[in-house]
Design an enzyme around this catalytic site. Structure first.
Site, short mmCIF file in Angstrom:
data_model
loop_
_atom_site.label_atom_id
_atom_site.label_comp_id
_atom_site.label_asym_id
_atom_site.label_seq_id
_atom_site.Cartn_x
_atom_site.Cartn_y
_atom_site.Cartn_z
N GLU A 18 0.84 -1.65 -0.28
CA GLU A 18 -0.45 0.12 0.11
C GLU A 18 0.87 1.29 0.36
O GLU A 18 1.72 1.33 0.76
CB GLU A 18 -0.83 -0.13 1.35
N LYS A 189 -20.70 -5.52 5.32
CA LYS A 189 -20.08 -4.92 4.01
C LYS A 189 -19.55 -6.30 2.97
O LYS A 189 -19.95 -5.50 1.77
CB LYS A 189 -18.80 -4.38 4.50
#
Length: 308
Positions: A18, A189
């Site tokens: 990331e 989610k």
């Protein structure tokens, strides 16, 4: 290629990264130079974070103050395009609720679709500094589950079947009343269409294993990828818990504090702790290890070189 297909097609676990979009003024070559050292280890995907617009107040001639938007970082779209042009890795831009209306997000998705991006991370995002609680942008979304649904709807309307990742919190999200409630929110989610989970960083693997077991018990079956960051400075003992609401084991705290006057020793201790974490995670069947680089590469490259 979709993250789910990458995981299914790999016989061994792999590293992923990331990165944070660079500040304006940083050149494309400087950005690429910070990523190239990872190329040897062929990370199948690289996440690119998204940051809310910031504001500053400027005094006008009449003595009043006006609010102005400040954008200090390069756009995700530009960073994604630059990485795609040089690396084989998939790019995974973050899409956040904070600071964006549904129309704004629709335009983002159109840009990502234009670039041929198959994977996204759908996140609520943080509150603005000074806000007591998250406030959605008018016409926007309050929860990541709503964002996942919106991305799925966009895909159906535009012929784009994005692979969607979401965040998970082994030590619970700081706003959740307890871990059980937080896992139920995570399941919302996944039920909305999320395909994989990347965890917040943690420093005690037992927290991750308990979280993973609780997710499976709750009926969450999608891949769960642990997110990891090595400590590199003594100051991070304070900064990381403040920023991410995480715990750092006392054993690690004591060892770092015992070497408070030795920056090199603190760096080594943090690296060795992370390496030990990663070896244990790999031994316990994780599909991948996701490294939060935060603009720092050397210690993570050292760790990856010993693992993969």
């Amino acid at each position: 290629m979709k993250i789910g297909d990458i995981i299914a097609g790999k016989k061994k676990a792999f590293p992923s990264l990331e990165i944070v979009p660079p500040l304006k003024g940083v050149s494309r070559e400087e950005l690429m130079s910070s990523i190239r050292p990872f190329k040897e280890y062929e990370p199948p995907f690289i996440n690119i974070t998204c940051h809310r617009e910031e504001y500053e107040f400027r005094r006008e001639k009449d003595g009043s103050y006006s609010r102005h938007t400040v954008k200090s970082r390069m756009s995700q779209t530009a960073v994604c395009a630059a990485i795609q042009a040089e690396f084989k890795s998939e790019v995974v831009p973050h899409v956040i609720c904070g600071g964006a209306s549904a129309d704004d997000i629709g335009r983002q998705l159109s840009d990502f679709s234009f670039l041929g991006i198959d994977n996204l991370m759908a996140l609520r995002g943080d509150s603005l500094i000074g806000e007591k609680r998250f406030t959605p942008t008018p016409g926007g979304y309050s929860y990541a589950s709503e964002l996942v649904q919106a991305i799925r709807s966009y895909g159906k309307a535009n012929g784009r079947d994005f692979c969607i990742g979401v965040g998970g919190y082994p030590e619970k999200h700081f706003e959740a009343p307890n871990l059980e409630a937080d896992i139920l929110n995570l399941k919302k989610k996944v039920d909305a269409g999320a395909d994989f989970i990347i965890s917040q960083m943690f420093f005690d693997n037992r927290s991750f294993y308990s979280f993973r077991d609780a997710c499976r018990k709750a009926g969450i079956s999608v891949p769960i990828i642990p997110g990891i960051k090595p400590l590199s400075t003594l100051r991070q003992l304070t900064l990381l818990p403040e920023a991410f609401s995480i715990d750092i084991p006392q054993e690690l705290v004591k060892e770092m504090n015992a070497n408070a006057d030795n920056n090199g020793a603190c760096y080594r201790i943090g690296t060795e702790w992370c390496l030990s974490q990663c070896r244990d995670l790999l031994a316990n069947g994780v599909p991948a290890i996701h490294f939060y680089t935060m603009g720092k590469a050397a210690n993570i490259i050292d760790i990856i070189s010993k693992l993969f």
